[in-house]
Design a protein around this motif. Structure first.
Motif, PDB file in Angstrom:
ATOM      1  N   ARG A 113      30.775 -16.840  -3.603  1.00  0.00           N
ATOM      2  CA  ARG A 113      31.711 -17.957  -3.389  1.00  0.00           C
ATOM      3  C   ARG A 113      30.975 -19.287  -3.326  1.00  0.00           C
ATOM      4  NH1 ARG A 113      34.036 -14.206   0.110  1.00  0.00           N
ATOM      5  NH2 ARG A 113      33.255 -15.188   1.997  1.00  0.00           N
ATOM      6  N   TRP A 114      29.732 -19.214  -2.848  1.00  0.00           N
ATOM      7  CA  TRP A 114      28.916 -20.412  -2.657  1.00  0.00           C
ATOM      8  C   TRP A 114      28.539 -21.057  -3.987  1.00  0.00           C
ATOM      9  CZ3 TRP A 114      23.243 -20.364  -0.517  1.00  0.00           C
ATOM     10  CH2 TRP A 114      22.976 -21.564   0.123  1.00  0.00           C
ATOM     11  N   ALA A 115      28.176 -20.211  -4.970  1.00  0.00           N
ATOM     12  CA  ALA A 115      27.655 -20.729  -6.241  1.00  0.00           C
ATOM     13  C   ALA A 115      28.655 -21.630  -6.985  1.00  0.00           C
ATOM     14  CB  ALA A 115      27.177 -19.568  -7.115  1.00  0.00           C
ATOM     15  N   PRO A 116      29.922 -21.193  -7.177  1.00  0.00           N
ATOM     16  CA  PRO A 116      30.853 -22.097  -7.877  1.00  0.00           C
ATOM     17  C   PRO A 116      31.185 -23.353  -7.077  1.00  0.00           C
ATOM     18  CG  PRO A 116      31.968 -20.067  -7.202  1.00  0.00           C
ATOM     19  CD  PRO A 116      30.518 -19.866  -6.942  1.00  0.00           C
ATOM     20  N   ARG A 117      31.150 -23.244  -5.752  1.00  0.00           N
ATOM     21  CA  ARG A 117      31.394 -24.451  -4.931  1.00  0.00           C
ATOM     22  C   ARG A 117      30.308 -25.473  -5.205  1.00  0.00           C
ATOM     23  NH1 ARG A 117      31.610 -22.910   1.040  1.00  0.00           N
ATOM     24  NH2 ARG A 117      31.277 -25.121   1.347  1.00  0.00           N
ATOM     25  N   SER A 118      29.064 -24.972  -5.289  1.00  0.00           N
ATOM     26  CA  SER A 118      27.951 -25.854  -5.624  1.00  0.00           C
ATOM     27  C   SER A 118      28.155 -26.458  -7.017  1.00  0.00           C
ATOM     28  CB  SER A 118      26.643 -25.055  -5.580  1.00  0.00           C
ATOM     29  OG  SER A 118      25.609 -25.779  -6.187  1.00  0.00           O
ATOM     30  N   GLY A 119      28.547 -25.604  -7.964  1.00  0.00           N
ATOM     31  CA  GLY A 119      28.796 -26.092  -9.322  1.00  0.00           C
ATOM     32  C   GLY A 119      29.872 -27.167  -9.353  1.00  0.00           C
ATOM     33  N   ILE A 121      35.600  -7.904  -9.568  1.00  0.00           N
ATOM     34  CA  ILE A 121      36.252  -7.119  -8.515  1.00  0.00           C
ATOM     35  C   ILE A 121      35.813  -7.626  -7.138  1.00  0.00           C
ATOM     36  CG2 ILE A 121      36.341  -4.813  -7.464  1.00  0.00           C
ATOM     37  CD1 ILE A 121      36.040  -3.753 -10.441  1.00  0.00           C
ATOM     38  N   GLN A 122      34.549  -7.911  -7.025  1.00  0.00           N
ATOM     39  CA  GLN A 122      34.015  -8.394  -5.740  1.00  0.00           C
ATOM     40  C   GLN A 122      34.630  -9.733  -5.340  1.00  0.00           C
ATOM     41  OE1 GLN A 122      29.561  -8.358  -4.885  1.00  0.00           O
ATOM     42  NE2 GLN A 122      29.940 -10.551  -4.925  1.00  0.00           N
ATOM     43  N   SER A 123      34.997 -10.551  -6.345  1.00  0.00           N
ATOM     44  CA  SER A 123      35.496 -11.896  -6.034  1.00  0.00           C
ATOM     45  C   SER A 123      36.867 -11.852  -5.376  1.00  0.00           C
ATOM     46  CB  SER A 123      35.553 -12.751  -7.307  1.00  0.00           C
ATOM     47  OG  SER A 123      36.582 -12.277  -8.160  1.00  0.00           O
ATOM     48  N   GLY A 124      37.570 -10.699  -5.483  1.00  0.00           N
ATOM     49  CA  GLY A 124      38.845 -10.538  -4.793  1.00  0.00           C
ATOM     50  C   GLY A 124      39.835 -11.609  -5.195  1.00  0.00           C
ATOM     51  N   ASN A 125      40.368 -12.317  -4.203  1.00  0.00           N
ATOM     52  CA  ASN A 125      41.367 -13.341  -4.498  1.00  0.00           C
ATOM     53  C   ASN A 125      40.759 -14.652  -4.980  1.00  0.00           C
ATOM     54  OD1 ASN A 125      43.485 -11.669  -3.896  1.00  0.00           O
ATOM     55  ND2 ASN A 125      43.544 -12.255  -1.732  1.00  0.00           N
TER      56      ASN A 125
END
Lengths: 317, 130
Positions: free
Chosen positions: A63-69, A116-120
């Motif tokens: 979740r952290w990586a796209p927020r950084s992007g 799958i891990q990313s869930g919602n």
């Protein structure tokens, strides 16, 4: 003894970004930088602002990586405004090229696990095959039989970024203590004291952002961070007109036109020597991906040490 | 050895103050500000720099021919299009980049001049066919 709101130890990309961020919050900060004698990871940074493969097995990281992007365009614009340095950021999406069936199957399975891990939380990826790929990336070699793609990936110039963060920080009139190796420290609740350079400095909070230097630094504060070095080598070609519309995991074209080739991984301790066999492997794989790269001259190559967690977990792969 | 002499690579600086000749933008002066070193060998070869035949001592670098041609610059930088000419004369600054015998982006300081060699300006980044 001079006192600050916070002390950041380490003046690489991570330390200078944190120090600049704290300065922007109005805090009185001291940034302690060992200098170029340190095992800096920043000069060896490949320049990817990468999302698609980050955090397999570690949902918080994913979740952290796209927020950084997402926050990158604003940071790049801010640094372009002041201190007027372009960090060459682009976010055109990115691909991971697969050479051969085995690589493609493995990649597909991994991307599906990530979804799958990313869930919602959204994780939009696509596997591209030999029919779609050439439209997206002209000039691919026949060995490339597929790729994973996400729109989240981008790239930037890590050296310009380091320069920009240092300059932005200093322009905030915060304390920068260069060429200083932290030799001793005292830790009491809300009262950290750092020895080094011109004398003792103190703060209620301290940030340890010294990369591989954290191995020796953390015990001074009753902590443990046994990070380990992993050598990576980078090759850069002469500058060419813009030909690569987006970065791949191992090949990207800079804003200036040079094409960077990289992504070797070697566990060799603190050995920063260059190895022709590894450079050859990098170049060979690059030419299989884009045969036209064969025409370009190599102008520079250099090694650097990554900062890796002590044990290899799925998230680090 | 002075820096200017090192630059010239078999050429020595010529006192040329105030001798700039108006009119040409590419060729700043009708003559180069560099001249042959007295200790250079007598053998010369001719190369073609931007269409002009230039004589240089045998064994000279292509960059020496560029300087001898009196060009204002031999390349334009890829991003900003700024003009550059041979500078470090060690092969590290990349300001001597030129198109030599149809091969782009060659550092003229590390290429030995050959008879009939064609040296042309490197305009910004090179093209690459995909």
């Amino acid at each position: 003894m001079k006192r600050y709101d916070g002390i950041v130890i380490g003046g690489g990309l991570v330390g200078s970004a944190i120090a600049y961020g704290l300065a922007c919050e109005g805090l009185r900060v001291a940034l302690v930088d060992e200098g170029d004698v340190a095992y800096r990871a920043s000069p060896g940074n490949f320049g990817l602002v990468w999302v698609q493969s980050k955090g397999a097995g570690a949902p918080h990281y994913q979740r952290w990586a796209p927020r950084s992007g997402d926050q990158w365009p604003a940071l790049a614009a801010e640094l372009l405004g002041r201190p007027r340095i372009s960090v060459g950021h682009e976010r055109p999406g990115g691909v991971h090229l697969c050479l051969g069936e085995a690589e493609l199957e493995e990649r597909q399975a991994r991307m599906e696990r990530m979804r799958i891990q990313s869930g919602n939380y959204r994780f939009d990826y696509r596997m591209l095959d030999y029919r779609e790929l050439p439209e997206m990336l002209p000039g691919l070699g026949p060995s490339v039989i597929g790729a994973s793609w996400t729109p989240y990936d981008g790239h930037a110039n890590p050296r310009n970024l380091l320069h920009a963060l240092h300059k932005a920080y200093v322009e905030k009139r915060r304390t920068y203590i260069p060429n200083t190796t932290v030799g001793d420290a005292k830790a009491a609740p809300g009262d950290f004291r750092i020895a080094g350079g011109e004398g003792e400095i103190g703060a209620p909070k301290v940030v340890l952002a010294a990369g591989l230097g954290n191995v020796g630094l953390t015990p001074l504060f009753g902590l443990s961070a046994p990070v380990r070095p992993q050598r990576g080598q980078i090759i850069v070609t002469e500058r060419a007109r813009h030909v690569l519309p987006m970065p791949t995991t191992t090949i990207r074209q800079t804003v200036e036109g040079g094409i960077m080739l990289g992504d070797s991984r070697e566990d060799v301790g603190f050995d920063t020597s260059q190895k022709p066999a590894v450079m050859q492997m990098i170049a060979r794989r690059a030419v299989l991906s884009f045969p036209w790269l064969r025409e370009l001259q190599i102008v520079r190559a250099w090694p650097a040490l990554r900062v890796m967690p002590p044990a290899r977990r799925l998230a680090d792969l | 050895m002075t820096l200017a002499a090192a630059h010239a690579n078999l050429f020595a600086p010529m006192v040329a103050a105030g001798r700039s000749i108006p009119g040409s933008t590419l060729f700043r002066q009708s003559a180069s500000m560099f001249r042959r070193r007295p200790d250079a060998g007598s053998a010369t070869i001719s190369v073609i720099v931007e269409g002009r035949t230039i004589l240089v001592p045998a064994g000279a670098w292509a960059a020496a021919a560029v300087l001898a041609a009196g060009l204002r610059s031999i390349r334009e930088t890829p991003v900003e299009g700024r003009e550059r000419a041979p500078y470090c004369m060690m092969g590290i600054c990349f300001d001597c980049l030129a198109e030599i015998d149809c091969v782009p982006n060659r550092r003229s300081r590390i290429v030995e001049a050959r008879r009939g060699m064609r040296i042309r300006r490197q305009i910004r980044a090179r093209e690459i066919e995909r």
